[in-house]
Design a protein around this motif. Structure first.
Motif, PDB file in Angstrom:
ATOM      1  N   ALA A   1       0.937  -1.087   0.049  1.00 29.69           N
ATOM      2  CA  ALA A   1      -0.277  -0.181   0.150  1.00 29.69           C
ATOM      3  C   ALA A   1       0.949   1.349  -0.044  1.00 29.69           C
ATOM      4  O   ALA A   1       0.567   2.241  -0.630  1.00 29.69           O
ATOM      5  CB  ALA A   1      -0.959  -0.074   1.390  1.00 29.69           C
ATOM      6  N   ALA A   2       2.046   1.202   0.779  1.00 31.20           N
ATOM      7  CA  ALA A   2       2.992   2.412   0.770  1.00 31.20           C
ATOM      8  C   ALA A   2       3.590   2.550  -0.415  1.00 31.20           C
ATOM      9  O   ALA A   2       3.797   3.747  -1.068  1.00 31.20           O
ATOM     10  CB  ALA A   2       3.712   2.184   1.804  1.00 31.20           C
ATOM     11  N   THR A   3       3.965   1.531  -1.104  1.00 24.64           N
ATOM     12  CA  THR A   3       4.484   1.573  -2.519  1.00 24.64           C
ATOM     13  C   THR A   3       3.466   2.309  -3.715  1.00 24.64           C
ATOM     14  O   THR A   3       4.059   3.227  -4.296  1.00 24.64           O
ATOM     15  CB  THR A   3       5.034  -0.098  -2.908  1.00 24.64           C
ATOM     16  OG1 THR A   3       5.586  -0.524  -2.049  1.00 24.64           O
ATOM     17  CG2 THR A   3       5.599   0.277  -4.229  1.00 24.64           C
ATOM     18  N   ALA A   4       2.149   1.939  -3.248  1.00 20.65           N
ATOM     19  CA  ALA A   4       1.148   2.438  -4.484  1.00 20.65           C
ATOM     20  C   ALA A   4       1.349   4.161  -3.998  1.00 20.65           C
ATOM     21  O   ALA A   4       1.014   4.670  -4.876  1.00 20.65           O
ATOM     22  CB  ALA A   4       0.009   1.923  -4.186  1.00 20.65           C
TER      23      ALA A   4
ATOM     24  N   GLY B   1      12.360   2.069  12.263  1.00 20.96           N
ATOM     25  CA  GLY B   1      11.509   2.866  12.846  1.00 20.96           C
ATOM     26  C   GLY B   1      10.170   2.816  12.280  1.00 20.96           C
ATOM     27  O   GLY B   1      10.017   2.387  11.168  1.00 20.96           O
ATOM     28  N   PRO B   2       8.977   2.986  13.258  1.00 18.61           N
ATOM     29  CA  PRO B   2       7.522   2.988  12.601  1.00 18.61           C
ATOM     30  C   PRO B   2       7.267   4.098  11.815  1.00 18.61           C
ATOM     31  O   PRO B   2       6.314   3.936  11.058  1.00 18.61           O
ATOM     32  CB  PRO B   2       6.851   2.647  13.999  1.00 18.61           C
ATOM     33  CG  PRO B   2       7.386   3.539  14.893  1.00 18.61           C
ATOM     34  CD  PRO B   2       9.126   3.443  14.605  1.00 18.61           C
ATOM     35  N   LEU B   3       7.783   5.371  11.918  1.00 16.14           N
ATOM     36  CA  LEU B   3       7.305   6.489  11.498  1.00 16.14           C
ATOM     37  C   LEU B   3       6.873   6.699  10.010  1.00 16.14           C
ATOM     38  O   LEU B   3       5.783   7.316   9.523  1.00 16.14           O
ATOM     39  CB  LEU B   3       7.751   7.830  11.942  1.00 16.14           C
ATOM     40  CG  LEU B   3       7.777   7.977  13.844  1.00 16.14           C
ATOM     41  CD1 LEU B   3       8.284   8.896  14.086  1.00 16.14           C
ATOM     42  CD2 LEU B   3       6.374   7.887  13.900  1.00 16.14           C
ATOM     43  N   PRO B   4       8.123   6.459   8.984  1.00 17.47           N
ATOM     44  CA  PRO B   4       7.791   6.642   7.589  1.00 17.47           C
ATOM     45  C   PRO B   4       6.530   5.948   7.031  1.00 17.47           C
ATOM     46  O   PRO B   4       5.746   6.441   6.348  1.00 17.47           O
ATOM     47  CB  PRO B   4       9.132   6.283   6.812  1.00 17.47           C
ATOM     48  CG  PRO B   4      10.364   6.069   8.174  1.00 17.47           C
ATOM     49  CD  PRO B   4       9.459   5.934   9.340  1.00 17.47           C
ATOM     50  N   LEU B   5       6.492   4.614   7.560  1.00 18.01           N
ATOM     51  CA  LEU B   5       5.321   3.798   6.976  1.00 18.01           C
ATOM     52  C   LEU B   5       4.107   4.339   7.348  1.00 18.01           C
ATOM     53  O   LEU B   5       2.971   4.575   6.703  1.00 18.01           O
ATOM     54  CB  LEU B   5       5.412   2.277   7.518  1.00 18.01           C
ATOM     55  CG  LEU B   5       4.323   1.313   6.901  1.00 18.01           C
ATOM     56  CD1 LEU B   5       4.377   1.128   5.508  1.00 18.01           C
ATOM     57  CD2 LEU B   5       4.432   0.042   7.824  1.00 18.01           C
ATOM     58  N   ALA B   6       3.815   4.822   8.764  1.00 16.03           N
ATOM     59  CA  ALA B   6       2.858   5.207   9.347  1.00 16.03           C
ATOM     60  C   ALA B   6       2.334   6.737   8.497  1.00 16.03           C
ATOM     61  O   ALA B   6       1.281   6.850   8.196  1.00 16.03           O
ATOM     62  CB  ALA B   6       2.930   5.655  10.827  1.00 16.03           C
ATOM     63  N   ALA B   7       3.479   7.488   8.306  1.00 16.31           N
ATOM     64  CA  ALA B   7       3.099   8.815   7.611  1.00 16.31           C
ATOM     65  C   ALA B   7       2.673   8.435   5.958  1.00 16.31           C
ATOM     66  O   ALA B   7       1.600   9.046   5.795  1.00 16.31           O
ATOM     67  CB  ALA B   7       4.356   9.621   7.601  1.00 16.31           C
TER      68      ALA B   7
ATOM     69  N   ARG C   1      -4.911   4.720   6.302  1.00 16.06           N
ATOM     70  CA  ARG C   1      -4.626   3.735   6.945  1.00 16.06           C
ATOM     71  C   ARG C   1      -3.675   3.649   8.187  1.00 16.06           C
ATOM     72  O   ARG C   1      -2.884   4.606   8.137  1.00 16.06           O
ATOM     73  CB  ARG C   1      -4.054   2.825   5.765  1.00 16.06           C
ATOM     74  CG  ARG C   1      -5.067   1.977   4.868  1.00 16.06           C
ATOM     75  CD  ARG C   1      -4.005   1.079   3.958  1.00 16.06           C
ATOM     76  NE  ARG C   1      -3.345   0.093   4.322  1.00 16.06           N
ATOM     77  CZ  ARG C   1      -3.196  -1.055   3.836  1.00 16.06           C
ATOM     78  NH1 ARG C   1      -4.077  -1.239   2.446  1.00 16.06           N
ATOM     79  NH2 ARG C   1      -2.826  -2.247   4.311  1.00 16.06           N
ATOM     80  N   THR C   2      -3.602   2.783   8.885  1.00 21.00           N
ATOM     81  CA  THR C   2      -2.673   2.822   9.713  1.00 21.00           C
ATOM     82  C   THR C   2      -1.823   1.237   9.968  1.00 21.00           C
ATOM     83  O   THR C   2      -2.509   0.353   9.476  1.00 21.00           O
ATOM     84  CB  THR C   2      -3.248   2.668  11.488  1.00 21.00           C
ATOM     85  OG1 THR C   2      -4.226   1.899  11.435  1.00 21.00           O
ATOM     86  CG2 THR C   2      -3.765   4.196  11.700  1.00 21.00           C
ATOM     87  N   PRO C   3      -0.524   1.357  10.163  1.00 24.64           N
ATOM     88  CA  PRO C   3       0.247   0.215  10.027  1.00 24.64           C
ATOM     89  C   PRO C   3      -0.450  -1.036  10.904  1.00 24.64           C
ATOM     90  O   PRO C   3      -1.067  -0.833  12.137  1.00 24.64           O
ATOM     91  CB  PRO C   3       1.644   0.703  10.627  1.00 24.64           C
ATOM     92  CG  PRO C   3       1.723   2.008  10.438  1.00 24.64           C
ATOM     93  CD  PRO C   3       0.215   2.445  10.624  1.00 24.64           C
ATOM     94  N   THR C   4      -0.394  -2.237  10.251  1.00 17.78           N
ATOM     95  CA  THR C   4      -1.048  -3.431  11.029  1.00 17.78           C
ATOM     96  C   THR C   4      -0.077  -4.028  11.740  1.00 17.78           C
ATOM     97  O   THR C   4       1.223  -4.210  11.412  1.00 17.78           O
ATOM     98  CB  THR C   4      -1.325  -4.337   9.674  1.00 17.78           C
ATOM     99  OG1 THR C   4      -1.769  -3.656   8.663  1.00 17.78           O
ATOM    100  CG2 THR C   4      -2.392  -5.541  10.140  1.00 17.78           C
ATOM    101  N   THR C   5      -0.609  -4.271  13.106  1.00 17.86           N
ATOM    102  CA  THR C   5       0.279  -5.121  13.949  1.00 17.86           C
ATOM    103  C   THR C   5       0.531  -6.523  13.718  1.00 17.86           C
ATOM    104  O   THR C   5      -0.005  -7.249  12.655  1.00 17.86           O
ATOM    105  CB  THR C   5      -0.523  -5.230  15.448  1.00 17.86           C
ATOM    106  OG1 THR C   5      -1.748  -5.907  15.390  1.00 17.86           O
ATOM    107  CG2 THR C   5      -0.658  -3.727  15.911  1.00 17.86           C
TER     108      THR C   5
END
Ligand SMILES: NC(=O)c1ccc[n+]([C@@H]2O[C@H](COP(=O)([O-])OP(=O)(O)OC[C@H]3O[C@@H](n4cnc5c(N)ncnc54)[C@H](OP(=O)(O)O)[C@@H]3O)[C@@H](O)[C@H]2O)c1
Length: 266
Positions: free
Chosen positions: A157-160, A236-242, A249-253
């Motif tokens: 999804a982030a790639t898209a 770190g989690p922040l780039p994907l979350a942004a 969307r939010t990142p999936t656990t």
């Protein structure tokens, strides 16, 4: 918009093609036969997403040939699927990606580099095989070193997002999951999802056989296990979350990813 996805017939590529299609973007999955005439295979695309095969013997050569073909085909925009911590000289397949990143940055194209951590999905086949009475999740490296394990669907999804939106030219994004976890956490999360005890256990890396792989691939994976044993692969989690926030969307656990992937496991 039309995107050519090199490596699009593989595990990562299929997820990227699906994420693009979900956003209404037409995507052309390309496998190894595209290399018979790469400029022709890429022609007409607005952008190309480059995924190298796992453990490619010469990833810089693979990426270099795509860069040349993209220039010849007049494609201005390119995204490259690298890995978290590419400059880890003890892991040859990571180092190949570090060298390839440099080629991308000096390509003259408009580029973005994505550096995903290991996918949660890597554990799914082993977890599906855990018997009904419970069992072990075995890995040939420590089960208590830190990882930013990430859901492959979130990476896709982030790639898209990066391929279809503005503001990403010249950016390098590390893509880690929402929490720092260990393989022991994966076992615990799987226990809850499957309703049976799953215990993560380190096996002797010297006894790991690597059936079906050639000597080089075995050596490279052993080097990865040794690195994971000592350091894990924290991110770190922040780039994907942004990136995901831009599409609501939010990142999936790890637990939620396993719940989706293991649904229906008997
Ligand atoms: N697994 C992870 O946790 C993780 C994390 C971060 C990064 N990555 C990276 O993600 C990348 C893709 O991994 P994957 O598991 O999705 O790969 P995969 O399922 O093995 O897919 C391989 C793709 O490459 C193509 N291919 C195979 N051999 C080729 C060759 N000699 N020349 C050109 N194309 C060839 C395949 O096409 P055919 O269909 O024609 O065979 C297929 O499209 C790897 O570079 C890996 O390092 C993986």
């Amino acid at each position: 918009m039309h995107v050519a996805v090199l490596g699009g017939t593989g595990k990562t590529g299929r997820a990227v093609v699906a994420a693009l299609a979900q956003g209404g973007v037409s995507a052309r999955p390309l496998g190894r036969s595209a290399f018979e005439d790469l400029p022709a295979a890429l022609s007409g695309a607005d952008a190309v997403h480059v995924i190298a095969p796992n453990l490619h013997a010469d990833e810089p050569a693979y990426v270099g040939s795509v860069l040349a073909a993209a220039r010849e085909a007049g494609i201005g925009r390119l995204t490259y699927h690298s890995v978290a911590s590419p400059y880890a000289p003890s892991m040859p397949h990571h180092l190949g990606k570090a060298v390839a990143e440099d080629l991308v940055r000096r390509s003259g194209l408009r580029w973005t580099i994505l550096q995903p951590c290991a996918y949660v999905q890597n554990f799914v086949a082993a977890l599906r095989a855990v018997p009904a009475e419970g069992g072990d999740l075995e890995v040939p490296y420590a089960v208590d070193t830190p990882f930013g394990l990430v859901d492959l669907d979130d990476v896709a999804a982030a790639t898209a997002v990066v391929l279809t939106g503005p503001g990403h030219d010249g950016a390098t994004y590390e893509l880690g999951g929402p929490a720092t976890v260990t393989v022991a956490h994966v076992g615990a999360a799987a226990s809850e999802v499957l309703g049976r005890p799953v215990t993560a256990r380190r096996t002797d890396p010297g006894a790991w056989r690597g059936d079906g792989l050639d000597d080089r691939e075995r050596t490279w994976l052993r080097a990865m296990f040794a690195y994971y044993d000592d350091h894990g692969l924290p991110t770190g989690p922040l780039p994907l979350a942004a990136l995901l926030a831009t599409v609501g969307r939010t990142p999936t656990t790890v637990g939620a990813t396993l719940a989706r992937e293991l649904a229906g496991t008997s």
